[in-house]
Each structure stands twice: as structure tokens, then as C-alpha cells.
Scaffold this active site. Structure first.
Site, PDB file in Angstrom:
ATOM      1  N   PRO A 213      23.240  82.134  51.655  1.00  0.00           N
ATOM      2  CA  PRO A 213      23.833  80.833  51.351  1.00  0.00           C
ATOM      3  C   PRO A 213      24.777  80.988  50.165  1.00  0.00           C
ATOM      4  O   PRO A 213      24.407  81.571  49.150  1.00  0.00           O
ATOM      5  CB  PRO A 213      22.617  79.977  50.970  1.00  0.00           C
ATOM      6  CG  PRO A 213      21.633  80.959  50.410  1.00  0.00           C
ATOM      7  CD  PRO A 213      21.861  82.258  51.145  1.00  0.00           C
ATOM      8  N   MET A 214      26.001  80.505  50.292  1.00  0.00           N
ATOM      9  CA  MET A 214      26.953  80.546  49.181  1.00  0.00           C
ATOM     10  C   MET A 214      27.614  79.181  49.083  1.00  0.00           C
ATOM     11  O   MET A 214      28.455  78.813  49.904  1.00  0.00           O
ATOM     12  CB  MET A 214      27.999  81.641  49.385  1.00  0.00           C
ATOM     13  CG  MET A 214      27.448  83.055  49.269  1.00  0.00           C
ATOM     14  SD  MET A 214      28.711  84.315  49.575  1.00  0.00           S
ATOM     15  CE  MET A 214      29.833  84.049  48.194  1.00  0.00           C
ATOM     16  N   GLU A 215      27.203  78.417  48.087  1.00  0.00           N
ATOM     17  CA  GLU A 215      27.694  77.059  47.911  1.00  0.00           C
ATOM     18  C   GLU A 215      29.212  77.038  47.770  1.00  0.00           C
ATOM     19  O   GLU A 215      29.786  77.775  46.980  1.00  0.00           O
ATOM     20  CB  GLU A 215      27.036  76.426  46.672  1.00  0.00           C
ATOM     21  CG  GLU A 215      27.599  75.099  46.243  1.00  0.00           C
ATOM     22  CD  GLU A 215      27.337  73.999  47.269  1.00  0.00           C
ATOM     23  OE1 GLU A 215      27.942  72.934  47.135  1.00  0.00           O
ATOM     24  OE2 GLU A 215      26.526  74.215  48.191  1.00  0.00           O
TER      25      GLU A 215
ATOM     26  N   CYS B 290      20.004  79.883  42.469  1.00  0.00           N
ATOM     27  CA  CYS B 290      21.397  79.517  42.210  1.00  0.00           C
ATOM     28  C   CYS B 290      21.666  79.455  40.708  1.00  0.00           C
ATOM     29  O   CYS B 290      20.996  78.715  39.980  1.00  0.00           O
ATOM     30  CB  CYS B 290      21.727  78.175  42.847  1.00  0.00           C
ATOM     31  SG  CYS B 290      23.441  77.663  42.574  1.00  0.00           S
TER      32      CYS B 290
ATOM     33  N   ASN C 283      18.595  91.620  48.131  1.00  0.00           N
ATOM     34  CA  ASN C 283      19.906  90.975  48.039  1.00  0.00           C
ATOM     35  C   ASN C 283      20.602  91.421  46.754  1.00  0.00           C
ATOM     36  O   ASN C 283      19.970  91.536  45.718  1.00  0.00           O
ATOM     37  CB  ASN C 283      19.706  89.448  48.059  1.00  0.00           C
ATOM     38  CG  ASN C 283      20.982  88.668  47.805  1.00  0.00           C
ATOM     39  OD1 ASN C 283      21.022  87.820  46.921  1.00  0.00           O
ATOM     40  ND2 ASN C 283      22.031  88.927  48.568  1.00  0.00           N
ATOM     41  N   GLY C 284      21.901  91.683  46.875  1.00  0.00           N
ATOM     42  CA  GLY C 284      22.696  92.018  45.695  1.00  0.00           C
ATOM     43  C   GLY C 284      23.375  93.369  45.781  1.00  0.00           C
ATOM     44  O   GLY C 284      22.723  94.388  46.018  1.00  0.00           O
TER      45      GLY C 284
ATOM     46  N   GLY D  45      26.083  88.462  50.903  1.00  0.00           N
ATOM     47  CA  GLY D  45      26.831  87.254  50.605  1.00  0.00           C
ATOM     48  C   GLY D  45      28.311  87.516  50.431  1.00  0.00           C
ATOM     49  O   GLY D  45      29.089  87.485  51.380  1.00  0.00           O
ATOM     50  N   ARG D  46      28.698  87.826  49.189  1.00  0.00           N
ATOM     51  CA  ARG D  46      30.129  88.012  48.896  1.00  0.00           C
ATOM     52  C   ARG D  46      30.757  89.103  49.753  1.00  0.00           C
ATOM     53  O   ARG D  46      31.901  88.979  50.199  1.00  0.00           O
ATOM     54  CB  ARG D  46      30.301  88.332  47.409  1.00  0.00           C
ATOM     55  CG  ARG D  46      29.961  87.170  46.483  1.00  0.00           C
ATOM     56  CD  ARG D  46      29.932  87.607  45.025  1.00  0.00           C
ATOM     57  NE  ARG D  46      28.881  88.592  44.800  1.00  0.00           N
ATOM     58  CZ  ARG D  46      28.901  89.513  43.839  1.00  0.00           C
ATOM     59  NH1 ARG D  46      29.948  89.600  43.030  1.00  0.00           N
ATOM     60  NH2 ARG D  46      27.896  90.344  43.694  1.00  0.00           N
TER      61      ARG D  46
ATOM     62  N   GLN E  86      18.552  75.196  53.775  1.00  0.00           N
ATOM     63  CA  GLN E  86      18.038  75.473  52.433  1.00  0.00           C
ATOM     64  C   GLN E  86      17.990  74.187  51.614  1.00  0.00           C
ATOM     65  O   GLN E  86      18.935  73.396  51.622  1.00  0.00           O
ATOM     66  CB  GLN E  86      18.922  76.484  51.699  1.00  0.00           C
ATOM     67  CG  GLN E  86      18.366  76.853  50.319  1.00  0.00           C
ATOM     68  CD  GLN E  86      19.258  77.808  49.542  1.00  0.00           C
ATOM     69  OE1 GLN E  86      20.283  77.398  49.022  1.00  0.00           O
ATOM     70  NE2 GLN E  86      18.869  79.076  49.474  1.00  0.00           N
TER      71      GLN E  86
END
EC number: 1.3.1.-
Length: 316
Positions: free
Chosen positions: A7-9, A98, A200-201, A224-225, A68
């Protein structure tokens, strides 16, 4: 291995999920957060954040999507979790990672890392509100300003009855600084728990994914990114496929400009195309030139015309 889309706001909304899942092999997508404060949210809020609820909680190409929630009050997290699954969400996820100042200022997201008891109470309430056959997951970081509470945080998630845990291998204060990624700490958490742990990361390609899994011992990762830097990253990570060629990236951008955003004020594509190109520049030299061209454009029709005018045949 499983590969999840993070999830990436303000980045990975339903349109981008639609595009990326068409050209990837993601096992699951997590939505941008639904902010829960002190009420049961109306159905339209869930449908706005996750229109896939109206398609059996799947993207048009068939990838599962999980809603989420972000908040701190167990009662309202529970009621909204129940609503999410009633509407069709394949389980629910609790955001405890977040780092946004706006989010943290209102007591949600990574703020919960300061007090693992809040994570326990929130996740437990959600678990009790959701049918047992549906998953309840939690996404955390290693801590707020240090990793001292990482085991306490992880234990809280497991004791609450969560199905699985996603761990971003940095603290809130470390943000996204590459030098601070700690896959070893994720591995220590994995060894401690009985539920699946997802790493993650700093997963940008096949090699970094392999290194992350070797160090952490996890067999699942969330990206994500990097999914915006390389649009077919899940296939790169899973199968060691080459990154998507630039002409195919352009075709994806062209399709993006043709997708209509519900209740768009006319600025959606202006912001999002520029944003996506800024990610693509990290992997594709051609994206820099295109970004320079569109960055001075200020309305969606102009952006769309500029992208659509690219002759893909001449790029091959």
C-alpha cells in the site's frame, strides 16, 4: 514465493493496481489506507478506496485485493473491518507503519509502534470481527525511533490472532534511507513467531530479493516503490525476468492516460503521470527526457496528448 504489492498512499491507487497487475504476477495487493476515527464509514468510502470490492475483491486481471485500515480505536477498527469483509474484501490489514506526519499526528500508522498494546488491541478487535476463514494481516516497522520494541511489537501481532505480519525493515525515524535497512532484524522476528512473516524494504530487483530472503529467511516479500521504478518488478523478482523494455513502459503510460479517475477534478493525471515518471527516471534514462517535457504541462488533456503522441514503433 509470494510477492505482494504494498500500500502506498497517494501512489498505488486502484488505477495503478489495474495497470500493474495486468503485467505482473502479484499474489496480493493491499489498498491505500481507509482512515478510521470514530465512526462506521459509509460504503462509498470503501468503494472509492477499493473499487475492486465490486469485482469479488480482485483487480480486472484477477489479482486479489485486501483493504487496509488505519486508526487506533479498537471498536471502530472492528466495525469497519467487519464492513470491509461484508463488502467482499479478502481479509483486512492494519496499518502500523505509515511514517506520514499527518497520519502520525492523528494517532494512526507508525504512532502505534510506540505502544505495542495498542497494536494488540486493534488487531485483536479486527480479528474477532472478521470471519475466521478470512485473513487479518498487520504491517509494521521495527519501531518508532529504535528497534528495541521490535519483539514486543511482533508478539503483540501474533497474540492478537493475526494471520500474517509484514515487517518493513526500518524504524519510523529512519524513513526510507537505504543504509538503515535491516533484513537481519526481520529474520529475528520471523524465527520468533509461528505466523508467516513477509519482508519489506529495499527490494528493487531479483538480486536484492534473493539477498533479502537469504538474510531474513522469509519466503515472501512485499514491494512498493520498486514496483513503480520497474513496472514488471514482480516477474523480475519471482522469475528473474528482464525489466520491462521502455516501449512497453510507454504503452502502459498511454493506457494510464486513457483510464478515467472517478470524481477527477482534472488534475489527477497531471500529478500522477509526473509522479510515476519521477520513479521511472531511476531505471530508465528515456523517462528523464519525457519528464522534462511533461513537467511544464498543467492539465490532463495536455499530458495525455504528450504521452499519446509518442510513436512506440519508433522506440523499438
Amino acid at each position: 514465493m509470494r510477492v505482494l504489492l504494498a500500500p502506498m498512499e497517494g501512489v498505488l491507487d486502484s488505477l495503478v493496481r489495474e495497470l500493474l497487475t495486468e503485467v505482473n504476477d502479484y499474489d496480493l495487493c493491499i489498498t491505500e489506507f481507509v482512515r478510521v476515527v470514530d465512526q462506521l464509514l459509509p460504503v462509498k468510502v470503501f468503494h472509492r478506496i477499493c473499487p475492486e470490492l465490486q469485482n469479488a475483491s480482485r483487480t480486472p486481471s484477477g489479482t486479489l485485493v485486501r483493504v487496509q485500515l488505519l486508526g487506533q480505536f479498537p471498536q471502530w477498527l472492528a466495525e469497519n473491518a467487519a464492513r470491509a469483509v461484508e463488502l467482499g474484501s479478502w481479509g483486512v490489514d492494519l496499518n502500523c507503519g505509515c511514517p506520514s506526519k499527518t497520519v502520525n499526528g492523528s494517532g494512526g500508522g507508525a504512532t502505534l509502534l510506540k505502544d505495542p498494546e495498542l497494536i494488540y488491541q486493534g488487531a485483536k478487535a479486527m480479528r474477532e470481527a472478521v470471519p475466521a476463514h478470512l485473513p487479518v494481516s498487520v504491517k509494521v516497522r521495527l519501531g518508532w525511533d529504535s528497534g528495541e520494541k521490535k519483539f514486543e511489537i511482533a508478539d503483540a501481532v501474533q497474540q492478537a490472532g493475526a494471520t500474517e505480519l509484514v515487517v518493513h525493515g526500518r524504524t519510523k525515524e529512519q524513513g526510507y534511507r537505504a543504509e538503515h535497512i535491516d533484513w537481519q532484524a526481520i529474520g529475528e522476528i520471523r524465527q520468533r513467531l509461528n505466523i508467516p512473516v513477509i519482508a519489506n524494504g529495499e527490494i528493487w530487483d531479483w538480486q536484492s530479493a534473493q539477498e533479502c530472503m537469504a538474510i531474513s529467511g522469509c519466503d515472501s516479500v512485499m514491494i512498493g516503490r520498486g514496483a513503480l521504478n520497474i513496472p514488471n518488478l514482480s516477474r523480475v523478482v519471482k522469475y528473474n525476468e528482464p525489466r520491462m523494455p521502455w516501449p512497453e513502459v510507454v504503452a502502459l503510460l498511454q493506457k494510464y492516460t486513457r483510464l478515467e479517475k472517478q470524481s477527477d477534478t482534472g488534475l489527477y493525471h497531471v500529478a500522477r503521470i509526473k509522479q510515476w515518471l519521477s520513479y521511472l527516471r531511476k531505471e530508465y534514462d528515456e523517462a528523464t527526457e519525457l519528464f522534462q517535457h511533461v513537467r511544464v504541462l498543467n492539465n490532463s488533456p495536455d499530458i495525455a496528448r504528450a504521452i499519446q503522441a509518442i510513436d512506440i514503433g519508433k522506440l523499438r
